[in-house]
Write an enzyme that holds these catalytic residues in place. Sequence first.
Site, mmCIF file in Angstrom:
data_model
loop_
_atom_site.group_PDB
_atom_site.id
_atom_site.type_symbol
_atom_site.label_atom_id
_atom_site.label_comp_id
_atom_site.label_asym_id
_atom_site.label_seq_id
_atom_site.Cartn_x
_atom_site.Cartn_y
_atom_site.Cartn_z
ATOM 1 N N CYS A 157 51.099 -96.538 -4.411
ATOM 2 C CA CYS A 157 52.298 -95.871 -3.860
ATOM 3 C C CYS A 157 53.532 -96.051 -4.742
ATOM 4 C CB CYS A 157 52.586 -96.383 -2.459
ATOM 5 S SG CYS A 157 51.229 -96.020 -1.344
ATOM 6 N N HIS B 104 59.508 -94.013 -0.773
ATOM 7 C CA HIS B 104 58.113 -93.590 -0.627
ATOM 8 C C HIS B 104 57.853 -93.358 0.859
ATOM 9 C CE1 HIS B 104 53.878 -93.531 -0.329
ATOM 10 N NE2 HIS B 104 53.785 -94.752 0.178
ATOM 11 N N ASN C 14 51.418 -89.364 4.234
ATOM 12 C CA ASN C 14 51.631 -90.283 3.110
ATOM 13 C C ASN C 14 50.823 -89.778 1.917
ATOM 14 O OD1 ASN C 14 51.498 -92.372 1.243
ATOM 15 N ND2 ASN C 14 51.345 -93.982 2.792
HETATM 16 O O1 UT7 Z 1 51.666 -96.293 1.526
HETATM 17 C C1 UT7 Z 1 51.313 -97.629 1.300
HETATM 18 C C2 UT7 Z 1 52.058 -98.483 2.213
HETATM 19 N N1 UT7 Z 1 51.606 -98.285 3.559
HETATM 20 C C3 UT7 Z 1 52.272 -98.802 4.544
HETATM 21 O O2 UT7 Z 1 53.273 -99.408 4.306
HETATM 22 C C4 UT7 Z 1 51.718 -98.650 5.926
HETATM 23 C C5 UT7 Z 1 52.041 -99.868 6.718
HETATM 24 N N2 UT7 Z 1 51.412 -99.934 8.042
HETATM 25 C C6 UT7 Z 1 51.651 -99.031 9.016
HETATM 26 O O3 UT7 Z 1 52.353 -98.070 8.815
HETATM 27 C C7 UT7 Z 1 51.100 -99.318 10.396
HETATM 28 O O4 UT7 Z 1 50.545 -100.603 10.409
HETATM 29 C C8 UT7 Z 1 50.051 -98.284 10.865
HETATM 30 C C9 UT7 Z 1 50.715 -96.963 11.151
HETATM 31 C C10 UT7 Z 1 48.983 -98.124 9.816
HETATM 32 C C11 UT7 Z 1 49.387 -98.765 12.161
HETATM 33 O O5 UT7 Z 1 50.370 -98.998 13.153
HETATM 34 P P1 UT7 Z 1 50.336 -100.341 13.988
HETATM 35 O O6 UT7 Z 1 51.459 -100.278 14.934
HETATM 36 O O7 UT7 Z 1 50.303 -101.502 13.032
HETATM 37 O O8 UT7 Z 1 48.981 -100.188 14.798
HETATM 38 P P2 UT7 Z 1 47.697 -101.160 14.821
HETATM 39 O O9 UT7 Z 1 46.916 -101.010 13.582
HETATM 40 O O10 UT7 Z 1 48.111 -102.533 15.223
HETATM 41 O O11 UT7 Z 1 46.899 -100.547 16.021
HETATM 42 C C12 UT7 Z 1 47.439 -100.569 17.366
HETATM 43 C C13 UT7 Z 1 46.424 -99.905 18.281
HETATM 44 C C14 UT7 Z 1 45.025 -100.499 18.149
HETATM 45 O O12 UT7 Z 1 44.434 -100.471 19.439
HETATM 46 P P3 UT7 Z 1 44.436 -101.807 20.362
HETATM 47 O O13 UT7 Z 1 43.707 -102.857 19.556
HETATM 48 O O14 UT7 Z 1 45.865 -102.151 20.586
HETATM 49 O O15 UT7 Z 1 43.697 -101.356 21.574
HETATM 50 C C15 UT7 Z 1 44.311 -99.525 17.272
HETATM 51 O O16 UT7 Z 1 42.921 -99.522 17.499
HETATM 52 O O17 UT7 Z 1 46.301 -98.523 17.943
HETATM 53 C C16 UT7 Z 1 44.918 -98.210 17.702
HETATM 54 N N3 UT7 Z 1 44.890 -97.183 16.671
HETATM 55 C C17 UT7 Z 1 44.954 -95.870 16.933
HETATM 56 N N4 UT7 Z 1 45.035 -95.215 18.097
HETATM 57 C C18 UT7 Z 1 45.109 -93.870 18.039
HETATM 58 C C19 UT7 Z 1 44.841 -97.343 15.324
HETATM 59 N N5 UT7 Z 1 44.873 -96.148 14.717
HETATM 60 C C20 UT7 Z 1 44.949 -95.216 15.693
HETATM 61 C C21 UT7 Z 1 45.020 -93.813 15.708
HETATM 62 N N6 UT7 Z 1 45.112 -93.181 16.885
HETATM 63 N N7 UT7 Z 1 45.048 -93.088 14.568
#
Ligand code: UT7
Length: 333
Positions: free
Chosen positions: A114, A260, A290
Amino acid sequence: MPHARITGVGYYAPENIVTNADLEAVMGTSDQWIRERTGIEQRHWFTRGTDTNANMAAKAAKMAMERAAVLPSEIDMIVYATITPDYFFPGSAFLMQRELGMEGITVFDIRQQCSGFIYALAVADNFIKTGMKRNVLVVGSELQSTLMDKDPASRAFGVIFADGAGAVVVQATEDPDHRILSTHLFADGTHAEELYVRDPGSSRYDRFISEELLQNGDFRLTFNGKAVFKHAVVRFSEAIQVALDANGYAPADLSLLVPHQANIRISEYVRDQLGLRDDQVFNNIQHYGNTTAASIPIAMGEAWEQGLIKDGDLLCLAAFGSGFTWASALIRW
Ligand code: UT7
């Protein structure tokens, strides 16, 4: 010593638009989750037989050259940032060079995830400042949709990453008032496996492509989103502050920050940490998702078209991503 100035910016995204509603059906996700967690409303994904990494980049580069009023024959180097090249080797820079008819000049890919576009811009800036080159194309291009399975197991990253390309023309100038002021590049390989694709690698098996690899290989993007997020918000702000400090500026002096496009929540967090106004930060992740190395030049292109980047403005670019890498550039436009 010459300075380096950005004189044109262009971008391109595939015609195929994929909305959050389209993904609900295949990935076990929801429009609400995607919007609330990332800010994304739609993204562009390639069409097989139509879009390639290099031909998207060529379209972006042509737009940038037209806007810079530079002919392809005047370009003397291409620095091409991508993690999703068309071939294992040579890099996509060669394929774009061929398409644009620029045989004989210096071209190369760099792979910095990125932060790739800012790394590429820094390379161009320094080649120009040392007098080695005068007219450089800097490209960020990604075709990532083919890396992702379209199934619920891939939803954590499948809803985020997308395809597109952006490019800028960077030219030598004697004008100290319109130039790249400084670039700042950082990396920490301690966290390499927090966001990576492991296979096909060159060293895990006796043969590059083997039955063993096909059986046991890990081709899925591995993404510890929470860890990446935590590091991102700290490093983004640090990189921006370093750039401002190096040039004697404060956040209030910024005309526009183009981060980014990783997650709208990261942009908002960084905005608040630095005490920036909403109109000082440009976001278009809503429409593109992204696009890794392409996100900054695509965003610059749209911001420029909207009149948000003007003569004399103080512009900051900043990125964070896999590696980990992070980087910034400060520009007097
Ligand atoms: O470009 C390079 C740099 N990238 C970044 O900087 C990205 C950094 N990270 C993020 O932007 C976030 O961590 C994400 C957007 C990737 C994820 O968001 P989050 O708030 O950290 O969600 P999570 O991974 O902790 O997941 C929360 C819940 C989980 O369910 P439970 O365990 O709470 O029941 C996941 O299974 O959301 C669930 N989940 C989804 N639900 C619906 C994960 N992905 C999805 C999805 N749709 N696409």
